[in-house]
Structure formats: C-alpha cells, structure tokens
Write a protein that holds these residues in place. Sequence first.
Motif, mmCIF file in Angstrom:
data_model
loop_
_atom_site.group_PDB
_atom_site.id
_atom_site.type_symbol
_atom_site.label_atom_id
_atom_site.label_comp_id
_atom_site.label_asym_id
_atom_site.label_seq_id
_atom_site.Cartn_x
_atom_site.Cartn_y
_atom_site.Cartn_z
ATOM 1 N N LEU A 72 0.855 -1.193 0.000
ATOM 2 C CA LEU A 72 0.000 0.000 0.000
ATOM 3 C C LEU A 72 0.887 1.238 0.000
ATOM 4 O O LEU A 72 1.992 1.202 0.562
ATOM 5 C CB LEU A 72 -0.847 0.030 1.276
ATOM 6 N N PRO A 73 0.425 2.315 -0.581
ATOM 7 C CA PRO A 73 1.197 3.554 -0.449
ATOM 8 C C PRO A 73 1.211 3.970 1.025
ATOM 9 O O PRO A 73 0.255 3.706 1.749
ATOM 10 C CB PRO A 73 0.414 4.566 -1.288
ATOM 11 N N ASN A 74 2.277 4.617 1.452
ATOM 12 C CA ASN A 74 2.273 5.102 2.831
ATOM 13 C C ASN A 74 1.261 6.253 2.929
ATOM 14 O O ASN A 74 0.791 6.751 1.895
ATOM 15 C CB ASN A 74 3.680 5.475 3.307
ATOM 16 N N PRO A 75 0.862 6.692 4.102
ATOM 17 C CA PRO A 75 -0.219 7.676 4.242
ATOM 18 C C PRO A 75 -0.049 8.947 3.400
ATOM 19 O O PRO A 75 -0.977 9.342 2.700
ATOM 20 C CB PRO A 75 -0.256 7.967 5.741
ATOM 21 N N PRO A 76 1.117 9.597 3.397
ATOM 22 C CA PRO A 76 1.246 10.800 2.566
ATOM 23 C C PRO A 76 1.142 10.499 1.058
ATOM 24 O O PRO A 76 0.581 11.285 0.301
ATOM 25 C CB PRO A 76 2.629 11.355 2.905
ATOM 26 N N GLU A 77 1.670 9.352 0.639
ATOM 27 C CA GLU A 77 1.574 8.979 -0.781
ATOM 28 C C GLU A 77 0.115 8.726 -1.183
ATOM 29 O O GLU A 77 -0.314 9.165 -2.248
ATOM 30 C CB GLU A 77 2.401 7.730 -1.075
ATOM 31 N N LEU A 78 -0.620 8.020 -0.326
ATOM 32 C CA LEU A 78 -2.028 7.762 -0.620
ATOM 33 C C LEU A 78 -2.806 9.069 -0.669
ATOM 34 O O LEU A 78 -3.638 9.277 -1.559
ATOM 35 C CB LEU A 78 -2.638 6.812 0.412
ATOM 36 N N ALA A 79 -2.507 9.976 0.256
ATOM 37 C CA ALA A 79 -3.177 11.283 0.253
ATOM 38 C C ALA A 79 -2.865 12.043 -1.038
ATOM 39 O O ALA A 79 -3.748 12.670 -1.626
ATOM 40 C CB ALA A 79 -2.755 12.095 1.472
ATOM 41 N N ALA A 80 -1.627 11.988 -1.503
ATOM 42 C CA ALA A 80 -1.257 12.672 -2.750
ATOM 43 C C ALA A 80 -2.006 12.067 -3.944
ATOM 44 O O ALA A 80 -2.480 12.796 -4.821
ATOM 45 C CB ALA A 80 0.248 12.591 -2.972
ATOM 46 N N LEU A 81 -2.108 10.736 -3.976
ATOM 47 C CA LEU A 81 -2.857 10.076 -5.062
ATOM 48 C C LEU A 81 -4.333 10.479 -5.032
ATOM 49 O O LEU A 81 -4.936 10.738 -6.086
ATOM 50 C CB LEU A 81 -2.727 8.551 -4.955
ATOM 51 N N VAL A 82 -4.913 10.550 -3.842
ATOM 52 C CA VAL A 82 -6.329 10.918 -3.716
ATOM 53 C C VAL A 82 -6.531 12.383 -4.114
ATOM 54 O O VAL A 82 -7.484 12.716 -4.821
ATOM 55 C CB VAL A 82 -6.842 10.648 -2.284
ATOM 56 N N ARG A 83 -5.628 13.280 -3.699
ATOM 57 C CA ARG A 83 -5.741 14.698 -4.086
ATOM 58 C C ARG A 83 -5.654 14.851 -5.608
ATOM 59 O O ARG A 83 -6.401 15.617 -6.212
ATOM 60 C CB ARG A 83 -4.648 15.527 -3.413
ATOM 61 N N GLU A 84 -4.724 14.126 -6.213
ATOM 62 C CA GLU A 84 -4.572 14.183 -7.676
ATOM 63 C C GLU A 84 -5.857 13.712 -8.369
ATOM 64 O O GLU A 84 -6.336 14.324 -9.321
ATOM 65 C CB GLU A 84 -3.385 13.297 -8.078
ATOM 66 N N ARG A 85 -6.425 12.615 -7.884
ATOM 67 C CA ARG A 85 -7.668 12.068 -8.463
ATOM 68 C C ARG A 85 -8.831 13.029 -8.238
ATOM 69 O O ARG A 85 -9.660 13.247 -9.101
ATOM 70 C CB ARG A 85 -7.954 10.695 -7.817
ATOM 71 N N GLN A 86 -8.870 13.639 -7.054
ATOM 72 C CA GLN A 86 -9.930 14.594 -6.720
ATOM 73 C C GLN A 86 -9.870 15.802 -7.643
ATOM 74 O O GLN A 86 -10.899 16.266 -8.139
ATOM 75 C CB GLN A 86 -9.778 15.021 -5.259
ATOM 76 N N LEU A 87 -8.683 16.315 -7.903
ATOM 77 C CA LEU A 87 -8.522 17.451 -8.811
ATOM 78 C C LEU A 87 -8.974 17.082 -10.222
ATOM 79 O O LEU A 87 -9.682 17.854 -10.884
ATOM 80 C CB LEU A 87 -7.060 17.915 -8.819
ATOM 81 N N ALA A 88 -8.593 15.906 -10.692
ATOM 82 C CA ALA A 88 -9.005 15.461 -12.028
ATOM 83 C C ALA A 88 -10.525 15.338 -12.107
ATOM 84 O O ALA A 88 -11.139 15.725 -13.108
ATOM 85 C CB ALA A 88 -8.347 14.129 -12.370
ATOM 86 N N MET A 89 -11.147 14.824 -11.045
ATOM 87 C CA MET A 89 -12.609 14.677 -11.035
ATOM 88 C C MET A 89 -13.296 16.041 -11.031
ATOM 89 O O MET A 89 -14.300 16.242 -11.717
ATOM 90 C CB MET A 89 -13.041 13.845 -9.825
ATOM 91 N N ARG A 90 -12.758 16.993 -10.285
ATOM 92 C CA ARG A 90 -13.336 18.347 -10.274
ATOM 93 C C ARG A 90 -13.209 18.996 -11.647
ATOM 94 O O ARG A 90 -14.124 19.666 -12.114
ATOM 95 C CB ARG A 90 -12.655 19.209 -9.216
ATOM 96 N N ASN A 91 -12.065 18.815 -12.288
ATOM 97 C CA ASN A 91 -11.886 19.366 -13.636
ATOM 98 C C ASN A 91 -12.868 18.727 -14.608
ATOM 99 O O ASN A 91 -13.433 19.413 -15.473
ATOM 100 C CB ASN A 91 -10.446 19.163 -14.114
ATOM 101 N N ASP A 92 -13.080 17.424 -14.491
ATOM 102 C CA ASP A 92 -14.064 16.744 -15.346
ATOM 103 C C ASP A 92 -15.464 17.299 -15.114
ATOM 104 O O ASP A 92 -16.208 17.548 -16.059
ATOM 105 C CB ASP A 92 -14.069 15.232 -15.089
ATOM 106 N N LEU A 93 -15.824 17.503 -13.854
ATOM 107 C CA LEU A 93 -17.137 18.067 -13.541
ATOM 108 C C LEU A 93 -17.285 19.477 -14.098
ATOM 109 O O LEU A 93 -18.344 19.842 -14.624
ATOM 110 C CB LEU A 93 -17.355 18.095 -12.024
#
Length: 190
Positions: A72-93
Amino acid sequence: MNRDLSRLVEDADLGRCMRQLLEMGLSLPGSVRIDVAHLAYGAALSGLSVLALEAVTLRLMRGEYDRHLTFLPNPPELAALVRERQLAMRNDLRRLEETRRALVDLRHMRQAPQKTEAEKARVRALVRRATSELRVHQPTEDQHIGGRMLAQNRFVEGVQRIAGTDPIGDPTLVDVQESRHPGSDCGGAD
C-alpha cells in the motif's frame, strides 16, 4: 455526482477501502505500524473526497500504479494520489458543466426570433446601395491589369455574404464608402 465528490472521508469509508486493498493482497508498508495505521491514514486523508478515495482504491486494486503493486502507499503517498484524483474529477465536472451550459445556450440561440420582413428588406437595401456605389466607377485597362476589378468584385461578394449572416442593424454595413481605405485595392480614390 458533485454532492458525492464533496463528501469527505470518514472512518467507515477508510476502513472499507483499506480492507479491500488488504484482501487483494497488498501489504502495509514496513514503515507503518499496524496498531497506528488507521490513525495515520485517517489523518492523511482527512478533508479529502470519499469518491476520489474509492477511485484510487479501485486503481490500486487493478494495479494501475506501477509503484504500488505489492505494498500500500504510505499515508502521505495515498493522500497525494487521492488529491490528484480529486482534482481530475473536479476538472471533469467543470468541463461537463461548461458543456451543459453551452448546449443550453445553443438551444436558446436556435429558438431565437426570426428576422422580420422589414429587417430583411433593410439589409437588402443596404447591399444594393453598397454594390451600386462600387459599380459606379467603371474600371480602366490599368485597373484590370492591376487586379483592382478582381478585388472590387470580391469586396462586393463579401458584402453580399456578410449581409446574409450578420445581425440586422450592424453598423459596419451602414456606409460601405466610409470603410474604404484610400490607396487600397478596394476601389479607393486614384
């Protein structure tokens, strides 16, 4: 969907996603102690979207992140992946909303009121006036050779085309003589 994106990660969501990843065979990284893993991941993911966390979880389970195929990604890495995905989803919306607004605007434009016969007659009169003023001057042999007649004819055709597409009352069609530039090849003074 926008409501889902704004819903933040809670303990139950984090527990469900972590359980799915562990059941798929991913292991906790050695740097994260098992007894505090839930607290560390919870703190790192606090304030982030559940929908983005679920999307990253699915991608991790599919092996779409080359770096995280075993652990699993360590906590900061997982948070970075989620932030990146969240930004992409907001841009799509945002793009979807812009597309929806453009389609609504297009529908309203197509339902615009038709031009009245008086407006059409006014434009026809402007075109006739412009073309008659341009044709008053008969070209000399020098003008034919220099291409002036060709330029003049193209200008007339352009005015006729514009009159069919520009909105009625466009001030650029009111006086064609004013738009001529002295010395140009569009029929200015010799």
